[in-house]
Design a protein around this motif. Sequence first.
Motif, short mmCIF file in Angstrom:
data_model
loop_
_atom_site.label_atom_id
_atom_site.label_comp_id
_atom_site.label_asym_id
_atom_site.label_seq_id
_atom_site.Cartn_x
_atom_site.Cartn_y
_atom_site.Cartn_z
N ARG A 122 0.83 -1.22 0.00
CA ARG A 122 0.00 0.00 0.00
C ARG A 122 0.86 1.26 0.00
O ARG A 122 0.51 2.25 -0.61
CB ARG A 122 -0.97 -0.01 1.18
CG ARG A 122 -0.26 -0.03 2.51
CD ARG A 122 -1.20 -0.14 3.68
NE ARG A 122 -0.47 0.13 4.89
CZ ARG A 122 0.40 -0.70 5.43
NH1 ARG A 122 0.62 -1.87 4.87
NH2 ARG A 122 1.07 -0.38 6.51
N HIS A 134 0.40 3.75 -3.24
CA HIS A 134 0.00 5.14 -3.00
C HIS A 134 1.07 5.79 -2.12
O HIS A 134 0.86 6.03 -0.93
CB HIS A 134 -1.38 5.21 -2.34
CG HIS A 134 -2.48 4.81 -3.27
ND1 HIS A 134 -3.03 3.55 -3.28
CD2 HIS A 134 -3.09 5.48 -4.27
CE1 HIS A 134 -3.95 3.48 -4.23
NE2 HIS A 134 -4.00 4.63 -4.84
N LEU A 135 2.17 6.08 -2.76
CA LEU A 135 3.34 6.60 -2.05
C LEU A 135 3.03 7.91 -1.35
O LEU A 135 3.47 8.16 -0.22
CB LEU A 135 4.44 6.81 -3.09
CG LEU A 135 5.86 6.86 -2.63
CD1 LEU A 135 6.24 5.57 -1.97
CD2 LEU A 135 6.77 7.11 -3.83
N SER A 136 2.26 8.76 -2.01
CA SER A 136 2.01 10.08 -1.43
C SER A 136 0.99 10.01 -0.29
O SER A 136 0.88 10.93 0.50
CB SER A 136 1.51 11.04 -2.51
OG SER A 136 0.22 10.67 -2.91
N GLN A 137 0.23 8.91 -0.22
CA GLN A 137 -0.79 8.78 0.83
C GLN A 137 -0.29 7.91 1.99
O GLN A 137 -1.03 7.63 2.92
CB GLN A 137 -2.07 8.14 0.27
CG GLN A 137 -2.57 8.79 -1.00
CD GLN A 137 -3.01 10.21 -0.79
OE1 GLN A 137 -3.89 10.48 0.01
NE2 GLN A 137 -2.37 11.14 -1.47
N ALA A 138 0.93 7.43 1.88
CA ALA A 138 1.44 6.50 2.88
C ALA A 138 1.67 7.18 4.21
O ALA A 138 1.79 8.40 4.28
CB ALA A 138 2.74 5.88 2.38
N ASP A 139 1.75 6.36 5.28
CA ASP A 139 1.98 6.91 6.61
C ASP A 139 3.25 7.75 6.64
O ASP A 139 4.18 7.49 5.89
CB ASP A 139 2.11 5.78 7.64
CG ASP A 139 0.78 5.08 7.85
OD1 ASP A 139 -0.23 5.57 7.31
OD2 ASP A 139 0.76 4.04 8.52
N LEU A 140 3.25 8.71 7.55
CA LEU A 140 4.35 9.68 7.58
C LEU A 140 5.67 9.13 8.08
O LEU A 140 6.73 9.53 7.62
CB LEU A 140 3.97 10.85 8.49
CG LEU A 140 3.36 12.07 7.82
CD1 LEU A 140 3.02 13.09 8.86
CD2 LEU A 140 4.33 12.67 6.82
N THR A 187 3.72 1.64 -1.37
CA THR A 187 4.40 1.92 -2.64
C THR A 187 3.37 2.21 -3.73
O THR A 187 3.63 2.97 -4.63
CB THR A 187 5.31 0.76 -3.08
OG1 THR A 187 4.56 -0.44 -3.08
CG2 THR A 187 6.51 0.62 -2.17
N GLN A 218 7.09 0.85 6.24
CA GLN A 218 6.38 1.13 7.48
C GLN A 218 5.70 -0.06 8.12
O GLN A 218 4.70 0.10 8.78
CB GLN A 218 5.37 2.20 7.21
CG GLN A 218 4.64 2.00 5.91
CD GLN A 218 4.03 3.29 5.45
OE1 GLN A 218 3.23 3.87 6.13
NE2 GLN A 218 4.43 3.76 4.31
#
Lengths: 378, 102
Positions: free
Chosen positions: B58, B62-68, B60, B73
């Motif tokens: 998940r 949605h890289l921009s939506q991934a946990d901070l 990779t 992670q």
Amino acid sequence: MRTWIEKQLYLIDFALASLARKKAKHFGLLLLFAALVFVLASVSLYTHALRRETQSLLAASPEIVLQRLVAGRHDLIPPGYLERLGTIRGVQKIQPRLWGYYYDAVVKANYTFMVAPDMAIARGEIVVGPALMRARGLAPGNGVSFRSYTGELFTFIVGDVLPQASELVSADLVLMHEADFRAFFKYPEGHYTDVALSIANPQEVKNVAKKLLNQLPDSRPILREEVLRTYASLFDWREGLMLALLSAAILAFVIFAWDKAAGLSAEERREIGILKAIGWETGEVLSMKSWEAILIALAAFLVGYLAAYLHVFHQHAFLFEPVLKGWAVLYPRFALPPHIDGLQIATLFFFTVVPYVAATLVPIWRAATIDPDAAMRL
Amino acid sequence: MRPAHFALILLALGAVALWATFIEADGRANRLAATREGARALVARLQLTDPVLFTEARYTRHLSQADLHSAFQDHPLAFEHFPSGSLVPPPAGLLARYAHLD
């Protein structure tokens, strides 16, 4: 001026004759130099085009995506949350999104299941991405079954396939009706995955994000600007990674070129000595030798760059594609619109042609300034 | 023809070909722009946030939506299981990719 041009033409004639005396050596150097330019230009052209394409597509993505965090991880948006968002000034449109991942053990790939509220998809139907269609061998009208996370089997009819031109962003998508999505994932009613927000004034996006954080401290607003930056950094990183891998080859060429250019052979020293003895000025010797280096470097740059252009935009960059594009079971196929950055090409020229020409000049100047008798005896 | 003329003509032809790549690239980009409009419209319509480059995890996909806290992670200090992890830059904090909103 005319005399100067005529003199340069004679010097070029002489330089070409001198290069032709050692055809194999100079041809080998030309090929190696062109190969180096080819590799560097291919990486640079491909990464730049991919970066531009992604940036251009994602420019249409939501201005803010708001996630809710629980214990530092993404969680569902509960009922009542959307109403609190509506009170924030500057927010023009609030659109909750429903999407999630599904691992398909058949092709060992992850799909993105998504609800498309404005796409009029009937219950029991799905619209699939082109890569998924290829991976599962689907066509419109086919039935496909997925086992949900509760173990229940759901069968859907493929209503349509998303256009191939959108594959870069839609390869793994499975679009479905909201009721099907909620039933498949046992998604609680009134809950959403995240929220897409449109902001009335693009200048205010950051301020709205700050207000969101103040009002909803458990939220995480992701700005479009950040999404674009994420991908810019991803492609920069991969370009750097590729160049790091190539650095050994670059270094080998530098050593080779330096050895060739900086260490004059006894024969070359003798040649310079004879030229000086028969009346050539130091400046003329330097000009003639510079022409040799310029001809080789320019020819190598042009051959390398043109080959890289054909490789990247006419042969789909088949040599570097897996590294630069990434890979996955659902591999998107897409035609990359060519974008050439003039500055990038100028930089490549500056870092390949200029150092080579400069490296040849110092030893020649040293040899050309000593006494012809001494040069011939060395 | 004297060799100097021959060499200079070849180099000039090469330079013209280099210039032609810019023209051709522009032409092809314009031709593909129509198909790209369709993809852009899909991005706007479905509110997509990420290209489909790696679908294996998940964070990779949605890289921009991934946990901070990390690109990798599964748990803090976790080694990356997936091959595309090696092609993804280090965690956001180290690169300061995210806007500071505090």
